[in-house]
Design an enzyme around this catalytic site. Structure first.
Site, PDB file in Angstrom:
ATOM      1  N   LYS A 601       0.613  -1.381   0.108  1.00  0.00           N
ATOM      2  CA  LYS A 601      -0.027  -0.036  -0.037  1.00  0.00           C
ATOM      3  C   LYS A 601       1.048   1.310   0.081  1.00  0.00           C
ATOM      4  O   LYS A 601       0.229   2.309  -0.169  1.00  0.00           O
ATOM      5  CB  LYS A 601      -0.966   0.137   1.236  1.00  0.00           C
ATOM      6  CG  LYS A 601      -1.906  -0.981   1.359  1.00  0.00           C
ATOM      7  CD  LYS A 601      -2.757  -1.081   2.665  1.00  0.00           C
ATOM      8  CE  LYS A 601      -2.243  -2.226   3.381  1.00  0.00           C
ATOM      9  NZ  LYS A 601      -2.209  -3.354   3.301  1.00  0.00           N
ATOM     10  N   GLU A 689      -0.081  -7.144   9.094  1.00  0.00           N
ATOM     11  CA  GLU A 689       1.154  -6.731   8.343  1.00  0.00           C
ATOM     12  C   GLU A 689       2.225  -7.433   9.358  1.00  0.00           C
ATOM     13  O   GLU A 689       1.854  -8.088  10.379  1.00  0.00           O
ATOM     14  CB  GLU A 689       1.165  -5.203   8.402  1.00  0.00           C
ATOM     15  CG  GLU A 689       0.302  -4.441   7.753  1.00  0.00           C
ATOM     16  CD  GLU A 689       0.609  -4.750   6.465  1.00  0.00           C
ATOM     17  OE1 GLU A 689       1.515  -4.500   5.708  1.00  0.00           O
ATOM     18  OE2 GLU A 689      -0.609  -4.775   5.386  1.00  0.00           O
ATOM     19  N   ASP A 700      -2.958   1.007   9.045  1.00  0.00           N
ATOM     20  CA  ASP A 700      -3.171   0.260   7.709  1.00  0.00           C
ATOM     21  C   ASP A 700      -4.774   0.473   7.178  1.00  0.00           C
ATOM     22  O   ASP A 700      -4.824   0.973   5.903  1.00  0.00           O
ATOM     23  CB  ASP A 700      -3.331  -1.227   8.093  1.00  0.00           C
ATOM     24  CG  ASP A 700      -3.551  -2.317   6.839  1.00  0.00           C
ATOM     25  OD1 ASP A 700      -2.573  -2.219   6.034  1.00  0.00           O
ATOM     26  OD2 ASP A 700      -4.611  -2.884   6.805  1.00  0.00           O
ATOM     27  N   LYS A 704      -5.801   2.420   3.565  1.00  0.00           N
ATOM     28  CA  LYS A 704      -6.653   1.929   2.554  1.00  0.00           C
ATOM     29  C   LYS A 704      -7.799   2.977   2.288  1.00  0.00           C
ATOM     30  O   LYS A 704      -7.927   3.078   1.075  1.00  0.00           O
ATOM     31  CB  LYS A 704      -7.350   0.627   3.091  1.00  0.00           C
ATOM     32  CG  LYS A 704      -6.447  -0.564   3.280  1.00  0.00           C
ATOM     33  CD  LYS A 704      -6.686  -1.676   4.098  1.00  0.00           C
ATOM     34  CE  LYS A 704      -6.186  -2.859   3.977  1.00  0.00           C
ATOM     35  NZ  LYS A 704      -6.426  -3.813   4.827  1.00  0.00           N
ATOM     36  N   GLY A 819      -5.364 -12.451   4.130  1.00  0.00           N
ATOM     37  CA  GLY A 819      -4.631 -13.667   3.911  1.00  0.00           C
ATOM     38  C   GLY A 819      -3.785 -13.627   2.771  1.00  0.00           C
ATOM     39  O   GLY A 819      -4.219 -13.287   1.703  1.00  0.00           O
TER      40      GLY A 819
END
Ligand code: ADP
Ligand code: ASP
Ligand code: MG
Length: 837
Positions: A601, A689, A700, A704, A819
């Protein structure tokens, strides 16, 4: 009468000569066999000639002599060897005395050079004649013709000695006098063998017909005798769709028109020497290109019967060692006849023009010539236009060196709509710059001038583009071999064969890097000639097993540079890490036309300007930058936003639970277990992570929602997001993963209270990210049972999007959002998207 020509490799071993004897004994009509020198011998003679200038030819000359002696011993029994030894010895003595004179005079004229080169064919024709006559299995009665007596040429200038100008009338008379007119049975009833390549001039001196000239000799014999056909036997299955030494997936061209065959030959298809076409075309003699090693293969049939195939590319050729000179200036347009003068000057200086391009303004002409003639061309033109240059009417001649010409050949190409676009699209996507373009007046070729270093890449890219049956090689470079990386590799190898068979795509992993080392399957010290990595090599690399090719790097730039230097077509870089230093390489890669697929990211949630720049660069270079898996793993979230936007919709609001790891943690935590243990479980199962603080600190999720907002069209930074932390400060400030776990344990009560409060109200805890009226926020929230988010299980994600069209009920995307396996499958899908586009 038939004419058959056997090239250097075809005559260079006993087993090949046996094959030739079988081919000849199957013929029902009489024939003339034309042979080249043995493989590599003409090159050796060239070396001998140049060494003799300094008197250093002795060693090579000895090798030359011994080679022929040894070959004779292998080919024929002792009783037949003596005659041949004597002949070889005599010829070698002549050659030696010529070389000595060259050394004494320190002068090597083309005239002497031609005589030296002629010894290769002089000897091969004698030796092959003997072998064919006396071999045990298929002895053939075959007479030796002296091509120097039969093939007449003229040498008007000294340079003509190596490329003599054929005198076809005289040659025909000579040949008919010896072999007889077709009606004269006593003579035509015989089989003959003759040396290719050599001839003599009007003074009876030995000359040659140019490198590769044995094909021409054969064609001349065919013309003179009105042969029923000419067969040229070499080491390939006829004319291929491209040079098989440069393109791995070529196919044989079964039928060609004379003109197409000429064009292919002219632009570098060495299997046929271009001048050989004319004599057979003149008499409408069918020409077959066949493979001595596999005589049953069809090969290529060239004839006037083969009508132009409509708008179809037959093959792709290339000529290297090219320079482009540009003659320019207003004078070119203003002064009548100046363009003609340019060509005349070059012609007078014996400079061969290979290609011409002229700009619409007529103020500049680009001319492709052999690199070796560049200096001369510049000198003569600058000299001739000296006055115009002084007056400013013309510019000094400019030159671009180290170029090559790639030519697409096929009849009627000019009418093929969109063909040029397809070519330029394909090569542009691979970062190949075009220096010049020319469409020959013949309508039979489109020529593109590019940098020589891109030659093989361009040939392969174009070949793959035009011949659908060709398997397209995709060169994959990977960073990261952790959870996602390993799953990605598993998927790739599991799908590899199916993709080759069903989609004609061969995914080849060429390089891989972990946080310390790089691995390329290269045989030399440099990264030249890399082979694809096997699954085993990659897994051993992951397990840090000893491998001489694994290289510890001091900076990842070494990896990026190597990827650039390899210059492989269809290169894609896959980032399966969460690392800053990997994402810092994207710009360099994209600038070098290497597509990037990432689940990382960092780049897209860095400064907006950087996010924008990377996307813009990729667009400009017509390549791909794909990061679907940076939000919600393989869920089609970015794709949906993109599709909505492109159809004219506007994204007004996003509400999302987009941390698979946090969702897993809060779904599994019930205050009876330990918060720290649940985090550990999430980490071990690969949902967080590498450092779970990135998830727990909200970073995180913030990254996003930031990416989602940018994809929706907002210009936002991380600092614009309102974040309400749910961690005690001590946890947030943890310096390492170990410290984080200790602090989480220490603050178990804090997490228990959060849980119990929610539980008491009948609610569940979820970290919700929002984009609402242009504002971004991330917070841990109590979700009531009537919310669609309430039932979100395990590590699932949900994204609810309100748009101008989805007003009351949002468009909802829901499913596993974390996953390794799903993320890797999403990365793989992005890679396939690139391949299909
Ligand atoms: P010979 O010694 O039989 O005359 P050449 O070496 O002159 O053979 O020509 C055959 C070679 O031409 C092949 O081995 C191949 O490497 C090269 N070649 C280049 N382009 C083509 C093409 N388009 N089709 C076939 N062969 C090609
Ligand atoms: N032996 C010559 C050459 O190598 C001619 C030929 O092989 O066609 O150029
Ligand atoms: Mg040849």
């Amino acid at each position: 009468m038939l004419v058959l020509k056997f090239g250097g490799t075809s005559v260079s071993s006993k087993s090949n000569l046996e094959k030739i004897a079988v081919i000849l004994s199957s013929k029902t009509s009489n024939y003339i066999v034309v042979v080249s020198a043995f493989s590599g011998i003409t090159n050796k003679l060239e070396q001998i000639a140049s060494l003799s200038l300094e008197g250093k030819h002795t060693v090579l000359l000895e090798e030359f002599r011994n080679f022929h002696f040894e070959f004779i011993k292998e080919l024929v029994s002792e009783s037949h060897q003596i005659d041949l030894f004597v002949e070889v010895q005599q010829k070698c003595n002549q050659l030696e005395s010529i070389c000595e004179s060259v050394g004494t005079l320190k002068e090597l004229s083309d005239r002497t050079q031609a005589t030296i080169l002629s010894f290769g064919e002089q000897l091969s024709s004698i030796i092959v004649q003997k072998y064919l006559s006396v071999n045990v299995k298929n002895p053939i009665k075959i007479d030796l013709l002296d091509s120097r007596k039969l093939i007449s040429a003229t040498t008007n200038e000294s340079k003509d000695y190596l490329n003599a100008v054929l005198d076809l009338d005289k040659t025909t008379r000579n040949i008919l006098a010896v072999v007889g007119v077709p009606t004269d049975d006593t003579k035509t009833n015989k089989n003959y063998i003759a040396a290719g390549f050599i001839a003599s001039n009007q003074k009876g001196e030995t000359v040659t017909l140019g490198r590769g000239g044995s094909d021409f000799s054969a064609s001349i014999y065919a013309n003179a005798l009105d042969a029923t056909k000419l067969e040229i036997w070499s080491d390939v299955n006829g004319m291929q769709s491209a040079n098989p030494r440069k393109v791995q997936t070529t196919h044989s061209l079964q039928k060609l028109s004379y003109a197409e065959a000429f064009e292919m030959a002219y632009f570098g298809a060495k299997v046929l020497y271009p001048p050989s076409i004319l004599p057979v075309m003149d008499k409408n003699i069918p020409l077959y290109l066949k493979n001595t090693f596999f005589p049953k293969q069809e090969g290529t049939f060239i004839s006037s019967e083969n009508q132009p195939t409509d708008n179809k590319i037959q093959g792709i050729c290339s000529l290297d060692e090219i320079a482009i000179i540009t003659v320019s200036g207003v004078g070119l347009a203003k002064q009548k006849g100046s363009a003609r003068r340019v060509f005349q000057i070059l012609e007078e200086a014996n400079i061969n023009i290979i290609l011409i391009t002229q700009s619409c303004s007529e103020q500049s002409i680009g001319i492709g010539i052999n690199q070796s003639e560049l200096q001369n061309a510049q000198n003569v033109l600058n000299f001739a236009f000296e006055k115009d240059i002084q007056k400013g009417l013309m510019n000094e001649v400019k030159a671009i060196e180290n170029q090559c010409i790639v030519a697409l050949v096929g009849d009627n190409m000019k009418n093929a709509i969109g063909l040029a676009g397809k070519v330029f699209g394909a090569i542009g996507e691979n970062g190949i710059n075009v220096t010049a373009i020319a469409q020959g007046a013949s309508e039979r070729n489109i020529s593109i001038v590019i940098d020589k270093k891109d030659e093989e890449k361009a040939l392969n890219v174009i070949h793959e583009k035009f011949f659908a049956s060709t398997v397209k090689n995709v060169h994959v470079f990977i960073a990261g071999i952790g959870n996602v990386g390993t799953e990605f590799i598993t998927i790739l190898f599991a799908q590899k064969q199916k993709l080759i068979e069903e989609y004609q795509i061969n995914l080849k992993i060429i390089g891989i890097a972990n946080s310390k080392q790089l691995l390329f399957n290269h045989t030399t010290e440099t990264f030249e000639k890399v082979e694809e990595l096997t699954k085993e090599e990659i897994l051993n690399f992951k397990q840090k097993k000893e491998n001489k090719n694994a290289k510890t790097y001091s900076s990842l730039n070494e990896y990026f540079e190597a990827i650039k230097e390899l210059n492989l077509r269809n290169s894609v870089f896959i980032d399966n890490t969460a690392s800053d230093s990997v994402s810092e390489g994207y710009e360099f890669l994209i600038k070098n036309s290497i597509s990037v697929v990432t689940c990382n990211k960092i780049a897209c949630s860095s400064e907006y300007a950087n996010y924008l720049k990377l996307n813009k660069l990729a667009k400009e270079r017509n390549i791909h930058f794909k990061y679907e898996t940076s939000v919600g793993a393989a869920l089609p979230i970015l794709k949906t936003i993109h599709d909505l936007k492109i159809s004219g919709d506007k994204i007004n609001q996003i509400e999302a639970v987009i941390s698979g790891s946090l969702n897993f943690i809060f779904n599994n935590y019930n205050a009876e277990n330990q918060f720290a243990d649940v985090v550990l479980q999430a980490k071990e199962e690969g949902y967080t992570e590498p450092n779970p603080l990135i998830d727990l600190s909200g970073l995180d999720v913030m990254r996003k929602i930031l990416i989602l907002s940018r994809e929706s069209g907002l210009n936002r930074e991380l600092s614009d997001i309102t974040f309400t932390s749910f961690l005690p400060d001590e946890c947030t400030n943890s310096k390492s993963v170990e410290e984080l776990f200790e602090n989480l344990k220490k603050h178990e009560n804090h997490f228990a209270t959060l849980y119990q409060n929610a539980h008491k109200n009948g609610n569940k805890l979820k970290v919700v990210a929002k984009m609402e009226k242009g504002n971004l926020s991330v917070a841990l929230q109590e979700i009531p049972s009537n919310s669609p988010f309430y039932t979100l299980e395990g590590k699932d994600n949900v994204v609810a999007i309100n748009t101008n069209r989805y007003v009351d009920e949002p468009l909802v995307i829901k499913g596993a959002g974390a996953g390794a396996a799903v993320t890797a499958s999403g990365v793989f899908a992005d890679l396939m998207f690139i391949m299909n586009n």
